[in-house]
Design a protein around this motif. Structure first.
Motif, PDB file in Angstrom:
ATOM      1  N   LEU A  87     -10.578   8.171   1.942  1.00 58.78           N
ATOM      2  CA  LEU A  87     -10.514   6.771   1.556  1.00 58.78           C
ATOM      3  C   LEU A  87     -10.919   6.725   0.080  1.00 58.78           C
ATOM      4  N   PHE A 131      -4.284   2.693  -8.714  1.00 54.42           N
ATOM      5  CA  PHE A 131      -5.274   1.652  -8.982  1.00 54.42           C
ATOM      6  C   PHE A 131      -5.080   0.992 -10.338  1.00 54.42           C
ATOM      7  N   GLU A 164      -0.238  12.130  -0.384  1.00 52.49           N
ATOM      8  CA  GLU A 164       0.885  11.194  -0.312  1.00 52.49           C
ATOM      9  C   GLU A 164       1.026  10.649  -1.718  1.00 52.49           C
ATOM     10  N   TYR A 234      11.752  -7.715   8.650  1.00 51.55           N
ATOM     11  CA  TYR A 234      11.764  -8.236   7.285  1.00 51.55           C
ATOM     12  C   TYR A 234      12.945  -7.682   6.499  1.00 51.55           C
ATOM     13  N   ALA A 291      -1.378   3.824  14.927  1.00 56.29           N
ATOM     14  CA  ALA A 291      -1.322   3.595  13.476  1.00 56.29           C
ATOM     15  C   ALA A 291      -0.155   2.701  13.083  1.00 56.29           C
ATOM     16  N   HIS A 292       0.943   2.841  13.734  1.00 52.19           N
ATOM     17  CA  HIS A 292       2.070   1.934  13.510  1.00 52.19           C
ATOM     18  C   HIS A 292       3.045   2.043  14.671  1.00 52.19           C
TER      19      HIS A 292
ATOM     20  N   GLY B 112     -10.834  -2.949  -3.976  1.00 51.81           N
ATOM     21  CA  GLY B 112     -10.660  -1.653  -3.353  1.00 51.81           C
ATOM     22  C   GLY B 112      -9.331  -1.516  -2.634  1.00 51.81           C
ATOM     23  N   ASP B 116      -0.172  -4.976  -1.224  1.00 50.48           N
ATOM     24  CA  ASP B 116       0.143  -6.337  -1.636  1.00 50.48           C
ATOM     25  C   ASP B 116       1.451  -6.879  -1.093  1.00 50.48           C
ATOM     26  N   GLY B 118       2.193  -7.777   1.982  1.00 48.89           N
ATOM     27  CA  GLY B 118       1.890  -8.927   2.819  1.00 48.89           C
ATOM     28  C   GLY B 118       1.434 -10.106   1.966  1.00 48.89           C
ATOM     29  N   LEU B 121       4.285 -11.851   0.238  1.00 49.27           N
ATOM     30  CA  LEU B 121       5.064 -12.710   1.128  1.00 49.27           C
ATOM     31  C   LEU B 121       4.349 -14.035   1.359  1.00 49.27           C
ATOM     32  N   VAL B 122       3.043 -13.933   1.537  1.00 47.95           N
ATOM     33  CA  VAL B 122       2.261 -15.144   1.753  1.00 47.95           C
ATOM     34  C   VAL B 122       2.393 -16.070   0.543  1.00 47.95           C
ATOM     35  N   GLY B 158      -7.239 -17.667  -0.701  1.00 44.50           N
ATOM     36  CA  GLY B 158      -6.732 -16.752   0.315  1.00 44.50           C
ATOM     37  C   GLY B 158      -7.101 -15.315  -0.014  1.00 44.50           C
ATOM     38  N   THR B 164      -9.604  -1.075   6.696  1.00 45.32           N
ATOM     39  CA  THR B 164     -10.835  -1.396   7.421  1.00 45.32           C
ATOM     40  C   THR B 164     -12.048  -1.268   6.501  1.00 45.32           C
ATOM     41  N   ILE B 188      -8.256 -16.046   5.401  1.00 45.86           N
ATOM     42  CA  ILE B 188      -8.143 -14.598   5.317  1.00 45.86           C
ATOM     43  C   ILE B 188      -7.005 -14.072   6.194  1.00 45.86           C
ATOM     44  N   PRO B 208      -2.376 -14.680  11.396  1.00 42.27           N
ATOM     45  CA  PRO B 208      -1.661 -13.409  11.352  1.00 42.27           C
ATOM     46  C   PRO B 208      -0.398 -13.489  10.491  1.00 42.27           C
ATOM     47  N   PRO B 210       2.096 -16.068   7.446  1.00 43.70           N
ATOM     48  CA  PRO B 210       2.069 -17.150   6.462  1.00 43.70           C
ATOM     49  C   PRO B 210       2.249 -18.528   7.105  1.00 43.70           C
TER      50      PRO B 210
HETATM   51  C1  B12 Z   1       2.828  -0.031   2.856  1.00 45.05           C
HETATM   52  C2  B12 Z   1       1.522   0.674   3.074  1.00 45.05           C
HETATM   53  C3  B12 Z   1       0.914   1.266   1.997  1.00 45.05           C
HETATM   54  C4  B12 Z   1       1.504   1.215   0.613  1.00 45.05           C
HETATM   55  C5  B12 Z   1       1.116  -0.138  -0.004  1.00 45.05           C
HETATM   56  C6  B12 Z   1       2.230  -0.720  -0.819  1.00 45.05           C
HETATM   57  C7  B12 Z   1       1.875  -2.054  -1.258  1.00 45.05           C
HETATM   58  N1  B12 Z   1       2.241  -2.337  -2.470  1.00 45.05           N
HETATM   59  O1  B12 Z   1       1.303  -2.875  -0.547  1.00 45.05           O
HETATM   60  C8  B12 Z   1       0.770   2.435  -0.050  1.00 45.05           C
HETATM   61  C9  B12 Z   1       1.525   3.685   0.204  1.00 45.05           C
HETATM   62  C10 B12 Z   1       0.491   2.287  -1.511  1.00 45.05           C
HETATM   63  C11 B12 Z   1      -0.465   2.537   0.802  1.00 45.05           C
HETATM   64  C12 B12 Z   1      -1.613   3.137   0.351  1.00 45.05           C
HETATM   65  C13 B12 Z   1      -2.701   3.370   1.147  1.00 45.05           C
HETATM   66  N2  B12 Z   1      -2.786   3.073   2.445  1.00 45.05           N
HETATM   67 CO1  B12 Z   1      -1.492   2.004   3.405  1.00 45.05          CO
HETATM   68  N3  B12 Z   1      -0.226   1.289   4.564  1.00 45.05           N
HETATM   69  C14 B12 Z   1       0.946   0.719   4.349  1.00 45.05           C
HETATM   70  C15 B12 Z   1       1.587   0.316   5.667  1.00 45.05           C
HETATM   71  C16 B12 Z   1       2.600   1.385   6.039  1.00 45.05           C
HETATM   72  C17 B12 Z   1       2.285  -1.057   5.752  1.00 45.05           C
HETATM   73  C18 B12 Z   1       1.508  -2.234   5.219  1.00 45.05           C
HETATM   74  C19 B12 Z   1       2.450  -3.380   4.981  1.00 45.05           C
HETATM   75  O2  B12 Z   1       2.895  -3.588   3.870  1.00 45.05           O
HETATM   76  N4  B12 Z   1       2.809  -4.124   6.038  1.00 45.05           N
HETATM   77  C20 B12 Z   1       3.793  -5.187   5.974  1.00 45.05           C
HETATM   78  C21 B12 Z   1       3.158  -6.525   5.553  1.00 45.05           C
HETATM   79  C22 B12 Z   1       4.209  -7.563   5.413  1.00 45.05           C
HETATM   80  O3  B12 Z   1       2.256  -6.907   6.551  1.00 45.05           O
HETATM   81  P1  B12 Z   1       0.744  -7.324   6.235  1.00 45.05           P
HETATM   82  O4  B12 Z   1       0.273  -6.691   5.029  1.00 45.05           O
HETATM   83  O5  B12 Z   1      -0.057  -7.177   7.460  1.00 45.05           O
HETATM   84  O6  B12 Z   1       0.860  -8.900   5.902  1.00 45.05           O
HETATM   85  C23 B12 Z   1       1.248  -9.875   6.826  1.00 45.05           C
HETATM   86  C24 B12 Z   1       0.065 -10.472   7.582  1.00 45.05           C
HETATM   87  O7  B12 Z   1      -1.019  -9.596   7.750  1.00 45.05           O
HETATM   88  C25 B12 Z   1      -0.284 -11.720   6.835  1.00 45.05           C
HETATM   89  N5  B12 Z   1      -1.235 -11.652   5.732  1.00 45.05           N
HETATM   90  C26 B12 Z   1      -1.447 -10.703   4.833  1.00 45.05           C
HETATM   91  N6  B12 Z   1      -2.354 -11.084   3.931  1.00 45.05           N
HETATM   92  C27 B12 Z   1      -2.725 -12.322   4.229  1.00 45.05           C
HETATM   93  C28 B12 Z   1      -3.621 -13.201   3.627  1.00 45.05           C
HETATM   94  C29 B12 Z   1      -3.829 -14.445   4.186  1.00 45.05           C
HETATM   95  C30 B12 Z   1      -4.761 -15.385   3.533  1.00 45.05           C
HETATM   96  C31 B12 Z   1      -3.149 -14.810   5.373  1.00 45.05           C
HETATM   97  C32 B12 Z   1      -3.414 -16.088   5.997  1.00 45.05           C
HETATM   98  C33 B12 Z   1      -2.237 -13.951   5.954  1.00 45.05           C
HETATM   99  C34 B12 Z   1      -2.032 -12.703   5.387  1.00 45.05           C
HETATM  100  O8  B12 Z   1       0.952 -12.151   6.392  1.00 45.05           O
HETATM  101  C35 B12 Z   1       1.782 -11.021   6.041  1.00 45.05           C
HETATM  102  C36 B12 Z   1       3.216 -11.335   6.312  1.00 45.05           C
HETATM  103  O9  B12 Z   1       3.451 -11.509   7.690  1.00 45.05           O
HETATM  104  C37 B12 Z   1       0.389   0.287   6.618  1.00 45.05           C
HETATM  105  C38 B12 Z   1       0.684   0.651   8.086  1.00 45.05           C
HETATM  106  C39 B12 Z   1       0.536  -0.499   8.997  1.00 45.05           C
HETATM  107  N7  B12 Z   1       0.594  -0.179  10.253  1.00 45.05           N
HETATM  108  O10 B12 Z   1       0.337  -1.646   8.628  1.00 45.05           O
HETATM  109  C40 B12 Z   1      -0.507   1.353   5.947  1.00 45.05           C
HETATM  110  C41 B12 Z   1      -2.081   1.295   6.074  1.00 45.05           C
HETATM  111  C42 B12 Z   1      -2.556  -0.129   5.944  1.00 45.05           C
HETATM  112  N8  B12 Z   1      -2.553   2.080   4.934  1.00 45.05           N
HETATM  113  C43 B12 Z   1      -3.569   2.846   5.204  1.00 45.05           C
HETATM  114  C44 B12 Z   1      -4.207   3.708   4.299  1.00 45.05           C
HETATM  115  C45 B12 Z   1      -5.319   4.586   4.839  1.00 45.05           C
HETATM  116  C46 B12 Z   1      -3.847   3.753   2.990  1.00 45.05           C
HETATM  117  C47 B12 Z   1      -4.489   4.641   1.924  1.00 45.05           C
HETATM  118  C48 B12 Z   1      -6.004   4.649   1.883  1.00 45.05           C
HETATM  119  C49 B12 Z   1      -3.865   6.004   2.169  1.00 45.05           C
HETATM  120  C50 B12 Z   1      -4.412   7.083   1.361  1.00 45.05           C
HETATM  121  N9  B12 Z   1      -5.387   7.767   1.894  1.00 45.05           N
HETATM  122  O11 B12 Z   1      -3.941   7.287   0.326  1.00 45.05           O
HETATM  123  C51 B12 Z   1      -3.927   4.031   0.639  1.00 45.05           C
HETATM  124  C52 B12 Z   1      -4.899   2.996   0.088  1.00 45.05           C
HETATM  125  C53 B12 Z   1      -4.467   2.328  -1.107  1.00 45.05           C
HETATM  126  C54 B12 Z   1      -5.382   1.221  -1.368  1.00 45.05           C
HETATM  127  N10 B12 Z   1      -6.463   1.430  -2.055  1.00 45.05           N
HETATM  128  O12 B12 Z   1      -5.170   0.125  -0.888  1.00 45.05           O
HETATM  129  C55 B12 Z   1      -3.991   2.694   6.627  1.00 45.05           C
HETATM  130  C56 B12 Z   1      -5.265   1.873   6.746  1.00 45.05           C
HETATM  131  C57 B12 Z   1      -6.328   2.615   7.516  1.00 45.05           C
HETATM  132  C58 B12 Z   1      -7.665   1.983   7.353  1.00 45.05           C
HETATM  133  N11 B12 Z   1      -8.710   2.764   7.337  1.00 45.05           N
HETATM  134  O13 B12 Z   1      -7.777   0.809   7.265  1.00 45.05           O
HETATM  135  C59 B12 Z   1      -2.718   2.063   7.271  1.00 45.05           C
HETATM  136  C60 B12 Z   1      -3.016   1.171   8.491  1.00 45.05           C
HETATM  137  C61 B12 Z   1      -1.832   3.249   7.624  1.00 45.05           C
HETATM  138  C62 B12 Z   1      -2.332   4.039   8.757  1.00 45.05           C
HETATM  139  N12 B12 Z   1      -1.785   3.811   9.905  1.00 45.05           N
HETATM  140  O14 B12 Z   1      -3.195   4.863   8.617  1.00 45.05           O
HETATM  141  N13 B12 Z   1      -0.275   1.976   2.016  1.00 45.05           N
END
Ligand code: B12
Ligand code: B12
Lengths: 458, 222, 458, 222
Positions: A87, A131, A164, A234, A291-292, B112, B116, B118, B121-122, B158, B164, B188, B208, B210
């Motif tokens: 992390l 970052f 990665e 999406y 994880a997904h 940290g 971005d 998600g 989209l929001v 927001g 985690t 959040i 969960p 937007p």
């Molecule tokens: C894409 C992705 C990345 C991309 C991010 C690209 C980007 N620009 O966002 C990249 C490759 C850069 C990345 C990096 C990392 N990632 Co990542 N990533 C993902 C992945 C595959 C999908 C996330 C995503 O975009 N989902 C799609 C969007 C649309 O959904 P969402 O974000 O949930 O948003 C929706 C809702 O949640 C809500 N929402 C979101 N925000 C808000 C805010 C408000 C106010 C409201 C109301 C609603 C809302 O609305 C959105 C639309 O419906 C997930 C896997 C997963 N299962 O989710 C892992 C995941 C989140 N990543 C993970 C990890 C570990 C990392 C890294 C630490 C990996 C590493 N060791 O290098 C780094 C960390 C980078 C950092 N510091 O943040 C882990 C998290 C594990 C943990 N401990 O929490 C996951 C779960 C993967 C896994 N299965 O292990 N990641």
């Protein structure tokens, strides 16, 4: 593209457990040498990472590994790979990362010495460079920090080095949301490739120096991001399938630069890499649902050498801590693989057939992973004059296979999905094969505030 | 005028940005959201009218189609672009105080965390529903949220987190914001976040998706 | 014992997906009719159950079911069974339980009407009678409460009625910790049998009256308790294997009293019940590791008609809520089963062989579940002159199969384990075949404060 | 005397209850823990001496073997029975105050929960380590714990729960006990319980197994 022909030419030879160039680890695991081993991945539950919490964190990593090894012993496990994907804080402060590798390695060594149980650690520092936006892929101080963790972590017991890498992501993310395949090609197959050439030379160098194994990369942040978005409906699944194919000629750069495998999980381009390069690979399917979610649960295992759960938090389930639970599930999956292995080639192909056919016609992302399609697409990829050309050739082949299967009614699809087929074909065909030409074209289009050309040697 | 507003709504719904945009084919060469909005203003429509009766209507329609999985995100983004083109004409009026938006929404991915997709989209959905959105980007710490919240005292905040290990940073941020101004509403979201966690850290809304957020904002605004 | 011969006489016919007497549900699922369907089980995260929390609880059950159905749709699921196993408060206040069945049923109906997705609810009230010690198996007011939930829950949409009845447990638990097989036989095969005869007559009556299906019972609290203790190395695995066999002639009573299946998960006696009675069964293996670790991950599926995860809390994993994640895993497992089914009998046997052979020689509890051994042991069970005799005959056969396999070096074991073989044989052989004689004997031994004879009609 | 105490320890370790017990075969017909303890008392050994230098020693040895998976529970139970047989002679002395146990431990499975296999093992291990154990059984509510805690003001309390819906009852019980007497130490365990949960509800110890509990009790006692 260094690879001009396939290491595995027929689909019958693209199987789980065996790779043309197996990798032997320090404690004697032979990955790709006949058996499939579990690769267990895990992460922390919601918590802060700082000096106060670090003793607890170290202890959590120790306990996760110890519990898995103990359960491995009880289940007569023949080998385990632990992935430690850091992390952010653990990369920013490499001493955190190194300390964790140490405690993990202590447990591995302990079970090896006392019980002969073979295990190995894959160390995967996260790519800190993202970052900074726009990222400084070559000149960022973060690069040194990452490399320090590779070097010191390797000394501490990290035997398989992976990452990665994220070169090109600053362009990719937006392009993906817009389904702009042109910019995606630029991000993955120009920027990503160049970044990996630079980065993997260094990682392979460290591995050589420390007598460790350069594992491989994965385009998780590209291919799996596309898949996750497609699962959420999406973006089209067909689009995600094409993105997956285009990650191949990016991720292969690690191997061109000296990586030996096992290629990393968290992406599914591994199947193609195995066909092209012969290196063993780690794959993840249904048992990574923690994880997904994915449309690839069974088919992902068709030619896996390691079988992974991608990641699960260290939280309590009814039976036990989640990593122990997932370790058990992976172990039974691999027992099934290995039972077929021990019954001989025709049984391997039988089990593979069930895995492949149960998924392949339900989703284009699964369809392209069927060994026959992996071989066909890979055969196109290696014809590419450069990484860009390779990606386009592969993608076009993939689309045409999908198109045929859809039109013959074999592959499930929808009008909304199918509408993307002609669009994608047109767009991809119009991308210039000459990298220079393409770079010049994109130079005039892409927002300069988003990325720094020079950081990719452009 | 009603007809014109309808046309603008249609352009937004189908992502017809301006005359030059090739999509949708049946509008090829015709005026888009850009030109039509100018025309409406010239003909005396107010900014609020255009926003409420055309832009939000168009975005609303595409939003429904998106929720029902009848279009993909790129189409929604085209709509958002068409809306932006229209907004370019309205913004000066809102800025001068001559017209009013439904409200302001400040969003960022917490310290940290770099995820971005998600969050973006929001932003887009909230903006498409008539709010001014201030997007602070990724890796945003409590101080930055505080500074922006001071600038927009009535804004809803927001927070997004996908890790985690970063979701726990939401707690500090909520505390800091509420300490400064107990009236501040903080929403959040992000994959690992849950309603339980929201209750625990005293945030005002977890959603969960937007849609839930927009409903909440609309309730606050009304 | 009503069953005097086997419904399935050869191991080739004891397969997953097909049972001699399939069960057709209200929405048209045919269980045991060729395909294996997932049976999803779930429970609440740590929380109180009371009027204040109940709206949230109802909502959680609704969301769990909705999310699984939605994911089922995305994965082209062909059918789903949801088990609703009540927590104590939901049985004590049947209106809680009934309300939950209602919301679950609403979702099932909704997806059936809108999308044609077939799903069904198994309603499993928990056995409240154990709340009184010594329990009043027949005269307790709790019995009426349980039956009320069965009746009203059935009306509300619970189509498959099941229970994990606990008759005899008050004697069993202690006996298990002491490895006292004599008292275990008394608890399971005298008290348990008598209790089930009384209870299942009533449940089958309710099912008949409401036009619902009496599913079946399971000796989870006996067989799985033994397995969990053996996994912890608290008692020998061989002992746990013998206890498992002895649960068969107890659980079969449900079917003797009119249950039609699918027999309940949470125990592994189902395999034997299927061989003896021909009813379809629910089984759980590796994908129930969330609920308990086991040595039966693959082999448990050898003849499953429903494939279950036993139970997982409604908590968030990285991908999604845990029940959705486990539903996806179960779905891929069943896809694999059904792929083999659609390739024909010889492929069913192939896949079954991998599942069986990957586990059977590593643990005696797995060994007895191999179809060939299930048939051999079942053939002895049906020779029993009464339920007690059946249990002993089956157990002795099981021990002798284990003994042979150990002595031939096929089955893993240890000295500590093996020491129990002769002891068990002696003890079991010395139990009188006459139930009356045995009852008289035990009457003079067992502590009268622990159980009430009359409550078992003794 | 030393020899005699050693013999008693041996009987406890191998579960030789009394002359009549058939196990272990090499002691068949010989005196068991029962007879030997009586003899030791007759020869002037104190109850504490016997408890500490014989019974706890024997139980300790079988405990180690159990932890190392060299014996199964039934063997430990035999040892516990042998210890009980010996204790029957010592109890009057402890009761009269003529001798002292290491401490008192009150344990029960919390309200709504009937799982007691784990709890019973814990009782046995704690007793085997020289503590007086008061086992309140299953489905025990806060009131009962309070009443018992009042009777034994220095007792440590142990709560067991196996259900996610009953573990939450631990919180009330801890609160009630601590409110009455803030000095009361409360230990918790059972499969769904975690260290986190322990911290959250302000209990004093979580241990995944009896060993950790015994170590804690010994620390408190010393
Ligand atoms: C894409 C992705 C990345 C991309 C991010 C690209 C980007 N620009 O966002 C990249 C490759 C850069 C990345 C990096 C990392 N990632 Co990542 N990533 C993902 C992945 C595959 C999908 C996330 C995503 O975009 N989902 C799609 C969007 C649309 O959904 P969402 O974000 O949930 O948003 C929706 C809702 O949640 C809500 N929402 C979101 N925000 C808000 C805010 C408000 C106010 C409201 C109301 C609603 C809302 O609305 C959105 C639309 O419906 C997930 C896997 C997963 N299962 O989710 C892992 C995941 C989140 N990543 C993970 C990890 C570990 C990392 C890294 C630490 C990996 C590493 N060791 O290098 C780094 C960390 C980078 C950092 N510091 O943040 C882990 C998290 C594990 C943990 N401990 O929490 C996951 C779960 C993967 C896994 N299965 O292990 N990641
Ligand atoms: C045996 C068992 C039963 C038996 C109980 C017999 C008995 N007399 O105890 C029976 C069949 C009666 C039963 C009933 C039920 N059970 Co039950 N049961 C189990 C099972 C299979 C094993 C538990 C066990 O004995 N483990 C072995 C012992 C030795 O381990 P332990 O209890 O954890 O104890 C150790 C440590 O935790 C520690 N420890 C324990 N207590 C303490 C206390 C202190 C102070 C300390 C320091 C340490 C400590 O030391 C012990 C020794 O190492 C579990 C499955 C599982 N995976 O655990 C389900 C399980 C606990 N049961 C479950 C359920 C749902 C039930 C029922 C509600 C089922 C129903 N619907 O009818 C009923 C509820 C009855 C009730 N009101 O309590 C679920 C719980 C789910 C949830 N929501 O929490 C489980 C997890 C099964 C599952 N996978 O779904 N069950």
């Amino acid at each position: 593209m260094k690879f001009k022909k396939l290491a595995i030419e027929s689909m019958e030879d693209l199987c789980f457990g065996t790779a043309p160039s197996p990798v032997t680890t320090r404690r004697g695991l032979i990955i790709g040498g006949g058996k499939v081993y579990p690769e267990l991945n895990f992460t922390l539950p919601p918590m802060h990472i700082n000096d106060d919490t670090f003793p607890d964190i170290k202890n959590q990593y120790r306990e996760i590994v110890r519990a898995a090894l103990q359960r491995g012993l009880e289940l007569y496990s023949e080998g385990i790979v632990f992935e430690f994907e850091t992390l952010i804080e653990m990369t920013k402060n490499p001493s955190y990362g190194v300390d964790i590798v140490k405690v993990m390695n202590e447990e591995c060594e302990n079970y090896f010495v006392k019980h002969g149980l073979k295990s190995e650690i894959r160390l995967t520092p996260n790519d800190l460079r993202e970052f900074e936006r726009p990222p400084k892929q070559r000149t960022s101080g973060y690069l040194d920090t990452m490399l320090e963790l590779f070097e010191e972590g390797a000394k501490a017991g990290g035997d398989l080095l992976s990452i990665e890498s994220t070169g090109g992501k600053e362009i990719f993310d937006d392009a993906l949301m817009h389904c702009n395949i042109r910019e995606i090609a630029f991000a993955l197959n120009v920027l990503g490739v160049r970044d990996m050439q630079m980065l993997w030379e260094k990682i392979a160098g460290i591995a050589d120096k420390q007598g460790k194994i350069a594992g491989g990369d994965t385009a998780c942040g590209f291919g799996n991001t596309a898949m996750v978005l497609a699962e959420k409906k999406y973006i089209p699944k067909i689009f995600a399938a094409v993105v997956r194919i285009m990650t191949v000629s990016r991720t292969i750069v690690a191997i061109e630069q000296g990586a030996k495998g096992p290629d990393k999980d968290c992406g599914y381009e591994g199947a193609f890499l195995k066909a092209i390069t012969g290196t063993p690979i780690s794959m993840e399917g249904k048992t990574a649902a923690c994880a997904h979610l994915s449309p690839l649960g069974n088919i992902a295992g068709a030619c896996a050498d390691l079988w992974s759960n991608e990641s699960v938090q260290n939280i309590k389930l009814l039976a036990d801590m989640a990593p122990t639970v997932y370790f058990e599930q992976l172990t039974y999956d691999t027992r099934l693989f290995n039972q077929a292995v021990s019954s001989g080639k025709s049984d391997i192909l039988k089990l593979q057939k069930y895995m492949v056919e149960s998924d392949m016609y339900l989703d284009p992302q699964a369809f392209i992973l069927a060994p026959e399609n992996v071989i066909k697409i890979s055969a196109e990829i290696v014809k590419g004059s450069n990484h860009l050309d390779a990606a386009i050739k592969g993608a076009l082949k993939g689309i045409s296979l999908i198109e045929d299967a859809v039109s013959e009614g074999r592959l499930k699809s929808s009008e909304m999905e199918d509408a993307y087929i002609p669009v994608l074909k047109d767009e991809l065909s119009s991308i210039p094969v000459s990298e220079d030409e393409f770079i010049a074209e994109m130079d005039s289009i892409i927002d300069k505030t988003k990325y720094i050309k020079e950081e990719y040697g452009l | 005028m009603e007809e014109l507003l309808k046309q603008i709504a249609h352009c937004v719904e189908f992502g017809k940005i301006n005359q030059a945009s090739p999509y949708p084919p049946d509008l090829k060469g015709k005026d888009g959201a850009d030109e039509l909005t100018k025309k409406a203003l010239d003909q005396g429509a107010t900014a609020e009218e255009i926003l409420t009766n055309a832009l939000i209507v168009g975005m609303g329609k595409v939003g429904v189609k998106f929720r029902e999985n009848k279009v993909f995100v790129p189409q929604v983004l085209m709509s958002a672009k068409a809306m932006s083109a229209a907004m370019a004409h309205l913004k000066p009026l809102f800025a001068s105080g001559a017209a009013k938006r439904k409200g302001t929404f400040i969003i960022g991915t917490v310290q940290g965390d770099l995820h971005d997709i998600g969050k973006n989209l929001v932003s887009m959905m909230v903006e498409g529903n008539g709010y001014e959105v201030i997007d602070l980007g990724v890796d945003v710490n409590a101080d930055t949220f505080l500074t922006e919240a001071e600038k927009y005292p009535h804004a809803v905040i927001g927070l997004s987190a996908l890790l985690t290990t970063t979701m726990v940073n939401m707690e500090n941020i909520v505390n800091a914001l509420k300490e400064k101004n107990p009236e501040t509403k903080v929403c959040i979201g992000g994959a690992p976040v849950t309603q339980d966690f929201c209750n625990k850290i005293n945030a005002d809304l977890y959603s969960p998706d937007p849609q839930g957020l927009v409903e909440y904002l609309d309730k606050l605004a009304s």
